[in-house]
Write an enzyme that holds these catalytic residues in place. Sequence first.
Site, PDB file in Angstrom:
ATOM      1  N   ARG A  59       0.815  -1.222   0.000  1.00 31.30           N
ATOM      2  CA  ARG A  59       0.000   0.000   0.000  1.00 31.30           C
ATOM      3  C   ARG A  59       0.842   1.263   0.000  1.00 31.30           C
ATOM      4  O   ARG A  59       0.343   2.330  -0.360  1.00 31.30           O
ATOM      5  CB  ARG A  59      -1.001  -0.028   1.152  1.00 31.30           C
ATOM      6  CG  ARG A  59      -2.003  -1.178   0.972  1.00 31.30           C
ATOM      7  CD  ARG A  59      -3.130  -1.215   1.944  1.00 31.30           C
ATOM      8  NE  ARG A  59      -2.706  -1.187   3.330  1.00 31.30           N
ATOM      9  CZ  ARG A  59      -3.513  -1.009   4.344  1.00 31.30           C
ATOM     10  NH1 ARG A  59      -4.809  -0.857   4.149  1.00 31.30           N
ATOM     11  NH2 ARG A  59      -3.064  -1.007   5.564  1.00 31.30           N
ATOM     12  N   GLU A  96       3.643  -6.830  13.293  1.00 34.97           N
ATOM     13  CA  GLU A  96       2.861  -6.972  14.519  1.00 34.97           C
ATOM     14  C   GLU A  96       2.227  -8.359  14.601  1.00 34.97           C
ATOM     15  O   GLU A  96       1.789  -8.785  15.651  1.00 34.97           O
ATOM     16  CB  GLU A  96       1.802  -5.875  14.650  1.00 34.97           C
ATOM     17  CG  GLU A  96       0.773  -5.833  13.545  1.00 34.97           C
ATOM     18  CD  GLU A  96       1.171  -4.990  12.345  1.00 34.97           C
ATOM     19  OE1 GLU A  96       0.270  -4.574  11.606  1.00 34.97           O
ATOM     20  OE2 GLU A  96       2.373  -4.763  12.100  1.00 34.97           O
TER      21      GLU A  96
END
Length: 171
Positions: A59, A96
């Site tokens: 992105r 994460e």
Amino acid sequence: MNDLKKLIRDIPDFPKKGIIFKDITPLLQNPKGLRGAVESISDYYKDKKVDIVVGAEARGFILAPTVAFNLGAGFTPIRKPGKLPYEKISMSYALEYGTDMLEIHKDGIAKGQQVLLVDDLLATGGTMAACCKLVESLGGNIVGCAFLIELTFLNGKKALDNYDIFSVIRY
């Protein structure tokens, strides 16, 4: 920035249970939202003499070239393994929710170039820290790291203490 926040969609349990994915697709589909996001980043860095803007797959690819265009700079991609056809260097990093690797062409950054790194999301800072290491290993001078979204509760700025950080939207 509240108008831009309204254009971000939450997707629960993606890419795995317990993660709330911030989907930027509605913002990208909205002409005023996309323009506002790109101009916010471009305006913040307009006086920093940026030579090249780097965007991380995937992105970051959407925002970085438009920011580069606004700044009169070039664009260099950082990609997942096996996607770049020329000589490259690699860096592993923690996400994460797992680990990954990024690559950049060896000639993607010239020594001494002023580099702005752009990505859609700052979470733990692992992706951007890896991007910074790749850029610096090629001799680039990082003028900043810009994000559309920052998840402040994950304290990703800590992994990027040495850099100027700009986030358009904070949660």
